[in-house]
Design a protein around this motif. Structure first.
Motif, PDB file in Angstrom:
ATOM      1  N   LYS A  62      15.344  37.482 -14.315  1.00 37.99           N
ATOM      2  CA  LYS A  62      14.384  37.592 -15.419  1.00 37.99           C
ATOM      3  C   LYS A  62      14.992  37.205 -16.758  1.00 37.99           C
ATOM      4  CE  LYS A  62      11.545  40.933 -13.126  1.00 37.99           C
ATOM      5  NZ  LYS A  62      10.376  41.712 -13.344  1.00 37.99           N
ATOM      6  N   ASP A  63      16.314  37.050 -16.807  1.00 37.81           N
ATOM      7  CA  ASP A  63      16.988  36.652 -18.046  1.00 37.81           C
ATOM      8  C   ASP A  63      16.748  35.158 -18.277  1.00 37.81           C
ATOM      9  OD1 ASP A  63      18.711  36.033 -20.142  1.00 37.81           O
ATOM     10  OD2 ASP A  63      20.324  37.303 -19.386  1.00 37.81           O
ATOM     11  N   PRO A  64      16.104  34.796 -19.388  1.00 38.72           N
ATOM     12  CA  PRO A  64      15.787  33.378 -19.619  1.00 38.72           C
ATOM     13  C   PRO A  64      17.028  32.508 -19.857  1.00 38.72           C
ATOM     14  CG  PRO A  64      15.174  34.703 -21.524  1.00 38.72           C
ATOM     15  CD  PRO A  64      15.615  35.657 -20.456  1.00 38.72           C
ATOM     16  N   ASP A  65      18.166  33.120 -20.188  1.00 38.82           N
ATOM     17  CA  ASP A  65      19.384  32.351 -20.441  1.00 38.82           C
ATOM     18  C   ASP A  65      20.121  31.971 -19.163  1.00 38.82           C
ATOM     19  OD1 ASP A  65      18.887  32.599 -23.159  1.00 38.82           O
ATOM     20  OD2 ASP A  65      20.093  34.429 -23.329  1.00 38.82           O
ATOM     21  N   THR A 102      20.115  30.501 -15.164  1.00 36.36           N
ATOM     22  CA  THR A 102      19.353  29.736 -14.180  1.00 36.36           C
ATOM     23  C   THR A 102      19.392  30.469 -12.842  1.00 36.36           C
ATOM     24  OG1 THR A 102      21.244  28.441 -13.434  1.00 36.36           O
ATOM     25  CG2 THR A 102      20.001  27.574 -15.316  1.00 36.36           C
TER      26      THR A 102
END
Length: 124
Positions: free
Chosen positions: A25-28, A30
């Motif tokens: 869920k961390d956008p940073d 992949t």
């Protein structure tokens, strides 16, 4: 000791997998990065189950515990879980060694009791 340590490591295997789901869920990050790191850590936890009783196995287990705690920088809940599993690892090593020593003492007593008292046929 092996059974207790392996049980802790198997628990960590599942926790690492669930932490990977949270880290996605961390956008940073992949998906490839998350699952590469999680997959390697999960694989290492399984490998450690087999080598924990070999020389240096417990030390590698401690390094694994530190890495699990450090995962808290990515998934903050892992700080808490790292402490919990670190305590479980300590207990597994500490009490596992005590159990192994008790088993060895019991086996030595059983072997002593099974030995004949004197040479066969003596006194006849």
């Amino acid at each position: 000791m092996r059974t207790l340590c392996a049980s802790t490591l198997i628990g960590e295997f599942f926790v690492i997998g669930f932490a990977g789901l949270v880290a996605m869920k961390d956008p940073d990050l992949t998906q490839a990065t998350v699952w590469t790191v999680s997959g390697v850590a999960m694989f290492l936890s399984l490998v450690l189950c087999g080598v924990v009783t070999r020389p240096g196995g417990v030390a590698v287990g401690w390094a694994f515990q530190v890495a699990l705690f450090a995962a808290g920088f990515v998934v903050p809940t892992m700080f808490f879980l790292g402490v919990v599993f670190g305590a479980l690892w300590w207990a597994s090593v500490h009490y596992g060694r005590k159990i192994d020593e008790a088993k060895a003492r019991f086996a030595a007593r059983a072997a002593d009791a099974a030995e004949p008292a004197g040479p066969a046929g003596a006194g006849a």
